[in-house]
Every structure is written in C-alpha cells, then in structure tokens.
Write a protein that holds these residues in place. Structure first.
Motif, mmCIF file in Angstrom:
data_model
loop_
_atom_site.group_PDB
_atom_site.id
_atom_site.type_symbol
_atom_site.label_atom_id
_atom_site.label_comp_id
_atom_site.label_asym_id
_atom_site.label_seq_id
_atom_site.Cartn_x
_atom_site.Cartn_y
_atom_site.Cartn_z
ATOM 1 N N GLY A 82 30.994 1.112 17.808
ATOM 2 C CA GLY A 82 32.181 1.646 18.643
ATOM 3 C C GLY A 82 33.042 0.596 19.418
ATOM 4 N N GLN A 83 32.206 -0.529 19.806
ATOM 5 C CA GLN A 83 33.008 -1.747 20.775
ATOM 6 C C GLN A 83 34.110 -2.290 20.016
ATOM 7 N N LEU A 84 34.056 -2.109 18.409
ATOM 8 C CA LEU A 84 35.329 -2.793 17.826
ATOM 9 C C LEU A 84 36.677 -2.156 18.310
ATOM 10 N N ARG A 85 36.462 -0.939 18.721
ATOM 11 C CA ARG A 85 37.938 -0.292 19.116
ATOM 12 C C ARG A 85 38.662 -1.221 20.364
ATOM 13 N N GLY A 86 37.615 -2.033 21.064
ATOM 14 C CA GLY A 86 38.263 -2.887 22.220
ATOM 15 C C GLY A 86 38.583 -4.292 21.724
ATOM 16 N N HIS A 87 38.283 -4.748 20.367
ATOM 17 C CA HIS A 87 38.603 -6.215 20.022
ATOM 18 C C HIS A 87 40.143 -6.237 20.065
ATOM 19 N N GLU A 88 40.564 -7.563 19.261
ATOM 20 C CA GLU A 88 42.016 -7.839 19.313
ATOM 21 C C GLU A 88 42.772 -6.595 18.948
ATOM 22 N N THR A 89 42.211 -6.064 17.967
ATOM 23 C CA THR A 89 42.813 -4.692 17.799
ATOM 24 C C THR A 89 41.889 -3.641 17.632
ATOM 25 N N ASP A 90 42.086 -2.356 17.533
ATOM 26 C CA ASP A 90 41.182 -1.096 17.184
ATOM 27 C C ASP A 90 40.663 -1.680 15.645
ATOM 28 N N ARG A 91 39.452 -2.181 15.442
ATOM 29 C CA ARG A 91 39.115 -2.699 14.075
ATOM 30 C C ARG A 91 38.553 -1.583 13.136
ATOM 31 N N LEU A 92 38.219 -0.619 13.652
ATOM 32 C CA LEU A 92 37.768 0.559 13.028
ATOM 33 C C LEU A 92 38.860 1.367 12.367
ATOM 34 N N SER A 93 39.974 1.390 13.335
ATOM 35 C CA SER A 93 41.258 2.098 12.923
ATOM 36 C C SER A 93 41.823 1.131 11.894
ATOM 37 N N ALA A 94 41.806 -0.107 11.955
ATOM 38 C CA ALA A 94 42.492 -1.097 11.123
ATOM 39 C C ALA A 94 42.135 -1.011 9.533
ATOM 40 N N ILE A 95 40.592 -1.254 9.810
ATOM 41 C CA ILE A 95 39.936 -1.215 8.376
ATOM 42 C C ILE A 95 40.237 -0.153 7.526
ATOM 43 N N THR A 136 42.570 2.149 7.958
ATOM 44 C CA THR A 136 44.060 2.190 7.500
ATOM 45 C C THR A 136 44.101 1.242 6.237
ATOM 46 N N GLU A 137 43.839 0.084 6.476
ATOM 47 C CA GLU A 137 44.191 -0.694 5.453
ATOM 48 C C GLU A 137 43.626 -0.538 4.067
ATOM 49 N N LEU A 138 42.489 -0.265 3.988
ATOM 50 C CA LEU A 138 41.806 0.293 2.872
ATOM 51 C C LEU A 138 42.389 1.439 2.164
ATOM 52 N N GLU A 139 42.564 2.185 2.870
ATOM 53 C CA GLU A 139 43.677 3.386 2.354
ATOM 54 C C GLU A 139 44.843 3.046 1.704
ATOM 55 N N ARG A 140 45.560 1.985 2.315
ATOM 56 C CA ARG A 140 46.810 1.390 1.810
ATOM 57 C C ARG A 140 46.575 0.770 0.543
ATOM 58 N N LEU A 141 45.122 0.418 0.141
ATOM 59 C CA LEU A 141 45.089 -0.293 -1.093
ATOM 60 C C LEU A 141 44.492 0.901 -2.182
ATOM 61 N N PRO A 155 38.667 2.400 -7.234
ATOM 62 C CA PRO A 155 39.310 1.216 -7.778
ATOM 63 C C PRO A 155 40.701 1.138 -6.745
ATOM 64 N N LEU A 156 41.168 -0.279 -6.559
ATOM 65 C CA LEU A 156 42.295 -0.597 -5.809
ATOM 66 C C LEU A 156 43.360 -1.302 -6.427
ATOM 67 N N HIS A 157 44.598 -1.239 -5.558
ATOM 68 C CA HIS A 157 45.706 -1.629 -5.978
ATOM 69 C C HIS A 157 46.341 -2.343 -4.946
ATOM 70 N N GLY A 158 47.213 -3.415 -5.653
ATOM 71 C CA GLY A 158 47.943 -4.410 -4.573
ATOM 72 C C GLY A 158 48.733 -3.706 -3.618
ATOM 73 N N ALA A 159 48.971 -4.496 -2.379
ATOM 74 C CA ALA A 159 49.780 -3.895 -1.300
ATOM 75 C C ALA A 159 49.751 -4.980 -0.248
ATOM 76 N N THR A 160 50.807 -4.665 0.561
ATOM 77 C CA THR A 160 50.851 -5.735 1.788
ATOM 78 C C THR A 160 50.226 -5.307 2.917
ATOM 79 N N LEU A 161 49.079 -5.952 3.293
ATOM 80 C CA LEU A 161 48.219 -5.672 4.296
ATOM 81 C C LEU A 161 48.543 -5.973 5.693
ATOM 82 N N GLN A 162 48.533 -5.343 6.797
ATOM 83 C CA GLN A 162 48.681 -5.629 8.134
ATOM 84 C C GLN A 162 47.475 -6.497 8.790
ATOM 85 N N THR A 163 47.782 -7.051 9.555
ATOM 86 C CA THR A 163 46.798 -7.856 10.416
ATOM 87 C C THR A 163 46.823 -7.443 11.788
ATOM 88 N N TYR A 164 47.786 -6.866 12.378
ATOM 89 C CA TYR A 164 47.797 -6.574 13.888
ATOM 90 C C TYR A 164 47.434 -7.688 14.888
#
Length: 468
Positions: free
Chosen positions: A345-358, A360-365, A382-391
C-alpha cells in the motif's frame, strides 16, 4: 515531447551490463559527508537528477563540492539558510528538512508540482518535537506537505521523539542521519503501523556506523535486533561523521530492469560488480527471479540470470522491497498464471501512485490487473501496442521498456524521467537490444533532467539549488 519507441526484441538477449552507483547510498554518503568536519571522497557516485539535486541543495547551504575523475569531493562548512529545490526526490525532500534543523538561518524547501502531494507529515512533526520552528503546506487531510521552511538556529538539543513511518522509511532515515550532530544525540521510536522498505533503514544504520557513529537498534524495546524482528527504536549517540574515502555500490534496483529483460526474452544477462554482501533491497531480485523460474548464479562478482522458457506466477509479500514492484510486475505480466504482489500500500505515496499507474497502463495494453486493499493482482493476457504514460516516475518508464521487449508497438511518454536515477537508460537499453557485448554507463557529461523536465549539466555549480 515525442514518445520513445521501446525496442522490441522477442528473441533471447545475451549481454553483460555495468550499472552506475546506488542513488540511496550516494545521497546518504553526501548528507553525512556534509555533516562532518573534514573533507571526504565519494568514489563512483551516481550522477543523476536526484543526486545532483542533493549536491546543489547542500551547496546552497554551505557545503563545498568538486567532481573529478568519477569521484565527488565534499568539503563541509557551516550550514546556512538557503532556498532549495527538491525536484521529485524523496531523499532530498525528506532528508534535508532534518539537516536544516542544524543550519543557522531559514531553509526553504520546495519541489516539482507532483512533490507537493507526497507524504511529508511525519518528518515535519518530528522536527516540531525537537522544538525547531517549521512552516509547511497543508493538504485537504490536514497533513503537512511541501513547501516547508525550517527556521534553524545553528544547533539542536536532540532527545526523544516518536514518529509514524508507516508511509515511508525515509522519515526515520532523515532523522537518523541528522542525529549525530544534535547536542545530546537522538532516541527515535516508531509509533504506529508496519515500516516499509526496512532494508533502507539497515542501509542508513550501516552508513552511520561506517562513518564512526554509534547507533543502537531495538525491536519492541527489548534486546538487539534479530532476523525477523525489525527495529522499532533507534538510539544515535552524538558525534562527528567521518565518511572518509568510500566507494558506492552499483544500484541494484536499477539493474533490475536489465535482469527483467533476461526474464521476458528467455535470454542471459550478467550484471558486473554485484556486491557479495549488501543492504540494498535490489539484492532480493536474486530470490524473486529464481522463484519466477530463472536460473541465477554469482560468478566472480557477477550476477548472472538466465530467463526461463516459462515464467512462473508468484504470490509474494513485497512490503520491504516496494521499489522493485514495477519491475517484478512487468515480468509477471508474461507469467503462466495470475500473480499476487502483497502488502504494498505504501506505493500509493511514491513518485506517483504506482498501484494505480501499473493497473492503468496494463489495461491500456489490453491486460488485466487490479488492486484489493494493499495487494496487486496481475492476470496475464494477450497484449497490444500502446503509448504508455510514466507519470514522471522513472520506475514506470522502465516498466514500460520491459513490456516493450515482448509487445510490439509500445512507446513510452517522457522516457527522460529515467534521468532521476539512470540518465543513460535509453542508450543502455538500445545498446542491449542491439547486441553490444558489454553495456556500460558512462558518467561523464551526462544530461540531467531538471525541474519539470528541463535539462541541465551534472556539474554541481552554485545556483542556490534552483535547478537540477
């Protein structure tokens, strides 16, 4: 800024990598060297945005620095008031308020826009317990945030304080690093919750002891610390740190992305100069990747990882090594079943909320990932190409690069955010894919990302800490 096309390479890689020094160790050595009373030499330091920000901040406060032949020379001086910029660096924004209590004058600390939402309350409350006046921002929950201004008077009595470090171990490290120069030292007690990233606390204690400072650690107020019984109380005796002539270990967390490349391609990657004994959390990659099917060996100071034909899913508590989660999550995306990464849970307070970021970006793929309480679940699809955000998060940038090795058409928004800890990453990654026999990090003339994505030189010239 145009997106960076992540190199696609589904075939096995075969390469040897040399990564630069640890950010965590470099910044701890810099702080303690600045609090000494004689020059120190820090050899093979990391030269990246976070460490340059630390140098420039302490330089603005009165410390002298020279960088020559891959060594940082530190000349302590009386600490004074200054206006400094912490970027998005947790070690800078959290360590320096504690150091500023020892300065003679007001020290104003601010950072990037995203830094103003990162947790700061515990270190602010700890400073207040030392009877040092500190002004600060406040969020909607009434907790302290950047910017802060520490009204230093040149000395701190020290004594006993309590701190809730359940959001980050950096709050404890900050106070421990400043403690030796307090008149009566410091007794610090963790007051609530489970401390994340305890290997970083062990690192802080090791660096203090290596600099000649006496530190005692206690679990649950009784007896010395034993394996499986983390410290909840620390006693730092007063003294003058003497860093001396020290060499920084390679950054094992930064090495993680390259080891992950071996995993997702079924290839072979060797990391040079892997320390035999270390407190870095990244060392636990050896065990984690083996659990996921890798063949792992140490040969003459080199860590060698051979990726498996099939990646095994994991069910693992990573509370103590949260910084490794984006790397492990990228590998788990290609496992043969659903993985569970727990108690993070502490990842929510890292450079970004990494739980949400991971997620979100996997769903984008086209993938599937979800969070339950403080646990992250990843179900391979199965994944497809996409432009991933880095936050503006370096670990999310390397997460995307790992995915791109196996998924064609992945591009990465703001790959330059890797300059936070590894400015050479894009070129090193491309060299690895191109088949260079040995991929090295060159520390000379590195571009370093400044505030809000600008670029500046790593030369730590005086500028009151206003830029990186």
């Amino acid at each position: 800024m145009s997106a960076w096309p992540a190199p696609f390479h589904a075939q096995p890689l075969n390469t040897s990598i040399r990564v630069p020094g640890s950010k965590s160790l470099t910044n701890r050595f810099i702080v303690l060297a600045a609090l000494g009373d004689q020059p120190s030499v820090i050899r093979e330091p990391l030269v990246a945005r976070d460490t340059v920000l630390m140098v420039r901040a302490l330089e603005a406060m009165g410390t002298g620095f020279e960088f020559y032949d891959n060594a940082l020379f530190v000349y302590p001086g009386p600490l004074r008031g200054a206006s400094i910029h912490a970027g998005l660096a947790g070690t800078v924004m959290r360590f320096l308020p504690a150091v500023a209590t020892l300065a003679n004058g007001d020290v104003e600390i601010d950072g990037d826009v995203a830094a103003r939402v990162r947790p700061m309350d515990p270190v602010v409350r700890a400073i207040e317990q030392l009877d040092v006046l500190i002004d600060h921002g406040t969020n909607a929950a009434g907790q302290a945030t950047l910017p802060v201004t520490v009204h230093g008077t040149g000395s701190v009595l020290g004594g006993r304080i309590g701190i809730d470090a359940s959001a980050s171990s950096q709050f404890i490290s900050a106070m421990l690093l400043a403690a030796p120069r307090m008149e009566s030292g410091l007794e610090l007690r963790h007051t609530a919750g489970q401390i994340p990233s305890t290997p970083h606390l062990d690192m802080t204690v090791d660096v203090l002891r290596g600099s000649g400072i006496e530190v005692f650690t206690f679990p649950r107020d009784a007896g010395p610390v034993r394996p499986g019984h983390p410290a909840v109380r620390w006693l730092v005796l007063p003294g003058i740190p003497d860093v001396g002539n020290v060499e920084v270990e390679p950054d094992l967390s930064n090495a993680g992305a390259f080891l992950a490349a071996a995993m997702v391609t079924g290839g072979f990657v060797e990391i040079q100069n892997w320390p035999r004994i270390t407190k870095q959390p990244g060392d636990q990659l050896r065990t984690i990747l083996a659990q996921m099917g890798a063949s792992v060996a140490m040969m003459a100071g080199r860590l060698q990882v051979k990726g498996p034909e099939q990646i095994e899913p994991i069910d693992l508590d990573m509370h103590d090594v949260g910084e490794l989660v984006p790397t492990v999550a990228a590998v788990a995306t290609f496992a043969t079943g659903t993985s569970a990464i727990r108690n993070i849970g502490q990842l929510r307070g890292h450079e970004t909320d990494r739980l949400s970021a991971i997620t979100t970006e996997l769903e984008r793929l086209g993938g599937k990932a979800w969070v339950e309480d403080d646990d992250l679940f990843i179900e391979p699809r199965p994944l497809h190409g996409a432009t991933l955000q880095t936050y503006e998060d370096h670990r999310m940038a390397t997460f995307a690069a790992i995915i791109g090795l196996r998924v064609e058409g992945v591009s990465v928004e703001n790959i330059a955010t890797t300059s936070k800890t590894l400015p050479q990453f894009p070129q090193m990654w491309q060299d690895m894919v191109a088949g260079a026999a040995v991929v090295r990090a060159n520390t000379a003339d590195l571009p370093v990302e400044g505030p809000e994505g600008t670029a500046s030189s790593p030369d730590p010239a005086p500028d009151n800490g206003a830029t990186a």
